[in-house]
Design a protein around this motif. Structure first.
Motif, PDB file in Angstrom:
ATOM      1  N   MET A 136      -3.184   3.276  -6.366  1.00 14.84           N
ATOM      2  CA  MET A 136      -1.971   3.942  -5.899  1.00 14.84           C
ATOM      3  C   MET A 136      -1.545   3.440  -4.514  1.00 14.84           C
ATOM      4  O   MET A 136      -0.384   3.095  -4.289  1.00 14.84           O
ATOM      5  CB  MET A 136      -2.179   5.456  -5.851  1.00 14.84           C
ATOM      6  N   SER A 137      -2.501   3.383  -3.573  1.00 11.31           N
ATOM      7  CA  SER A 137      -2.137   2.949  -2.224  1.00 11.31           C
ATOM      8  C   SER A 137      -1.777   1.468  -2.204  1.00 11.31           C
ATOM      9  O   SER A 137      -0.837   1.061  -1.505  1.00 11.31           O
ATOM     10  CB  SER A 137      -3.242   3.272  -1.216  1.00 11.31           C
ATOM     11  N   GLY A 138      -2.489   0.640  -2.981  1.00 15.21           N
ATOM     12  CA  GLY A 138      -2.119  -0.772  -3.076  1.00 15.21           C
ATOM     13  C   GLY A 138      -0.729  -0.940  -3.647  1.00 15.21           C
ATOM     14  O   GLY A 138       0.074  -1.743  -3.153  1.00 15.21           O
ATOM     15  N   GLY A 139      -0.413  -0.152  -4.688  1.00  8.84           N
ATOM     16  CA  GLY A 139       0.927  -0.205  -5.273  1.00  8.84           C
ATOM     17  C   GLY A 139       2.002   0.229  -4.292  1.00  8.84           C
ATOM     18  O   GLY A 139       3.066  -0.392  -4.195  1.00  8.84           O
ATOM     19  N   LEU A 140       1.722   1.294  -3.531  1.00 11.13           N
ATOM     20  CA  LEU A 140       2.693   1.750  -2.527  1.00 11.13           C
ATOM     21  C   LEU A 140       2.912   0.711  -1.440  1.00 11.13           C
ATOM     22  O   LEU A 140       4.044   0.482  -1.006  1.00 11.13           O
ATOM     23  CB  LEU A 140       2.230   3.071  -1.903  1.00 11.13           C
ATOM     24  N   LEU A 141       1.826   0.068  -0.990  1.00 13.54           N
ATOM     25  CA  LEU A 141       1.966  -0.972   0.028  1.00 13.54           C
ATOM     26  C   LEU A 141       2.796  -2.136  -0.501  1.00 13.54           C
ATOM     27  O   LEU A 141       3.637  -2.692   0.218  1.00 13.54           O
ATOM     28  CB  LEU A 141       0.590  -1.453   0.500  1.00 13.54           C
ATOM     29  N   LEU A 142       2.574  -2.506  -1.772  1.00 14.33           N
ATOM     30  CA  LEU A 142       3.389  -3.561  -2.381  1.00 14.33           C
ATOM     31  C   LEU A 142       4.861  -3.147  -2.447  1.00 14.33           C
ATOM     32  O   LEU A 142       5.757  -3.951  -2.152  1.00 14.33           O
ATOM     33  CB  LEU A 142       2.876  -3.895  -3.791  1.00 14.33           C
ATOM     34  N   ILE A 143       5.113  -1.890  -2.814  1.00 11.91           N
ATOM     35  CA  ILE A 143       6.496  -1.399  -2.873  1.00 11.91           C
ATOM     36  C   ILE A 143       7.139  -1.436  -1.495  1.00 11.91           C
ATOM     37  O   ILE A 143       8.283  -1.875  -1.341  1.00 11.91           O
ATOM     38  CB  ILE A 143       6.539   0.025  -3.478  1.00 11.91           C
ATOM     39  N   PHE A 144       6.403  -0.983  -0.459  1.00  9.53           N
ATOM     40  CA  PHE A 144       6.933  -1.036   0.907  1.00  9.53           C
ATOM     41  C   PHE A 144       7.254  -2.478   1.299  1.00  9.53           C
ATOM     42  O   PHE A 144       8.292  -2.760   1.900  1.00  9.53           O
ATOM     43  CB  PHE A 144       5.940  -0.434   1.908  1.00  9.53           C
ATOM     44  N   GLY A 145       6.334  -3.410   0.985  1.00  6.23           N
ATOM     45  CA  GLY A 145       6.555  -4.816   1.327  1.00  6.23           C
ATOM     46  C   GLY A 145       7.766  -5.400   0.625  1.00  6.23           C
ATOM     47  O   GLY A 145       8.591  -6.076   1.238  1.00  6.23           O
ATOM     48  N   ALA A 189      13.428  -6.986   0.383  1.00  5.37           N
ATOM     49  CA  ALA A 189      14.675  -6.788  -0.368  1.00  5.37           C
ATOM     50  C   ALA A 189      15.815  -6.395   0.556  1.00  5.37           C
ATOM     51  O   ALA A 189      16.959  -6.831   0.368  1.00  5.37           O
ATOM     52  CB  ALA A 189      14.481  -5.736  -1.455  1.00  5.37           C
ATOM     53  N   MET A 190      15.512  -5.590   1.574  1.00  6.07           N
ATOM     54  CA  MET A 190      16.555  -5.199   2.529  1.00  6.07           C
ATOM     55  C   MET A 190      17.104  -6.400   3.285  1.00  6.07           C
ATOM     56  O   MET A 190      18.274  -6.442   3.640  1.00  6.07           O
ATOM     57  CB  MET A 190      16.027  -4.146   3.506  1.00  6.07           C
ATOM     58  N   LEU A 191      16.251  -7.402   3.511  1.00 14.99           N
ATOM     59  CA  LEU A 191      16.719  -8.620   4.161  1.00 14.99           C
ATOM     60  C   LEU A 191      17.667  -9.401   3.249  1.00 14.99           C
ATOM     61  O   LEU A 191      18.678  -9.936   3.706  1.00 14.99           O
ATOM     62  CB  LEU A 191      15.530  -9.527   4.524  1.00 14.99           C
TER      63      LEU A 191
END
Length: 197
Positions: free
Chosen positions: A178-187, A192-194
């Motif tokens: 879960m935390s690895g997935g969240l970190l990937l989503i944040f990254g 993507a915002m760039l």
């Protein structure tokens, strides 16, 4: 202190890392990781509070490069977290491990240009910007930012560490995913915002 709490409290990548650290490695590792973010918050608080235009201009002009570094760093952390075995480690950590915990959250926070923009907005709303005329007041506000941020990370580390003994290796495996997935989503979101932003 309210400013430090307001900036630190929203759960983002650093919060995810600290909760995972508390559950897998103990309260000390989580607190040290949180202190990396607190030190970076204090730096940005000083920039916003003292009106350090040169540093602020540099950060604003290089926000895309900083976002790329921060996004890639989050992706690497996400992959490493997903691949980490779900071992419950002793509550004591090595100095090298603690230093890595501190530096990882410090890097995430420092490479997030949104942090300084958040500080500028909060300082403006509290009428705290431009303290360069009164160094004593500026120092007290910056110390308050550090103490408020530190209080948040100490509370989070203690709360997550309190339930640590109830987590089995199966739960920790789920937490890693879960935390690895969240970190990937944040990254991915940062990158993507760039591209689309």
């Amino acid at each position: 202190m309210a400013v430090g709490l307001a900036i630190a409290a929203p759960v983002g990548p650093v919060g995810v890392l600290c909760i995972r650290k508390a559950l897998a490695d103990g309260r000390l590792a989580a607190f040290v990781a949180g202190m990396g973010a607190a030190v970076a918050d204090t730096f940005y608080g000083a920039v916003a509070g003292l009106g350090l235009g040169l540093i602020s201009d540099f950060l604003t002009q290089n926000k895309n490069a900083l976002s790329v570094v921060g996004g890639l760093f989050l992706l690497v952390l996400g992959v490493r977290t997903l691949r980490r075995p779900p071992l419950v480690l002793p509550a004591t950590s090595s100095r090298i491990g603690l230093l890595k915990d501190f530096l990882s959250t410090f890097t995430i926070t420092m490479t997030n240009p949104a942090t300084i923009l958040a500080f500028m907005a909060v300082f403006a709303s509290f009428s705290l910007a431009g303290f360069d005329r009164d160094k004593v007041d500026a120092s007290l506000v910056i110390l308050g930012v550090f103490l408020g941020s530190s209080l948040w990370w100490a509370t989070l580390a203690a709360a997550a560490g309190a339930v640590r003994s109830h987590f089995t290796p199966l739960w920790l495996d789920w937490l890693n995913k879960m935390s690895g997935g969240l970190l990937l989503i944040f990254g991915v979101a940062v990158l993507a915002m760039l591209v689309f932003g």
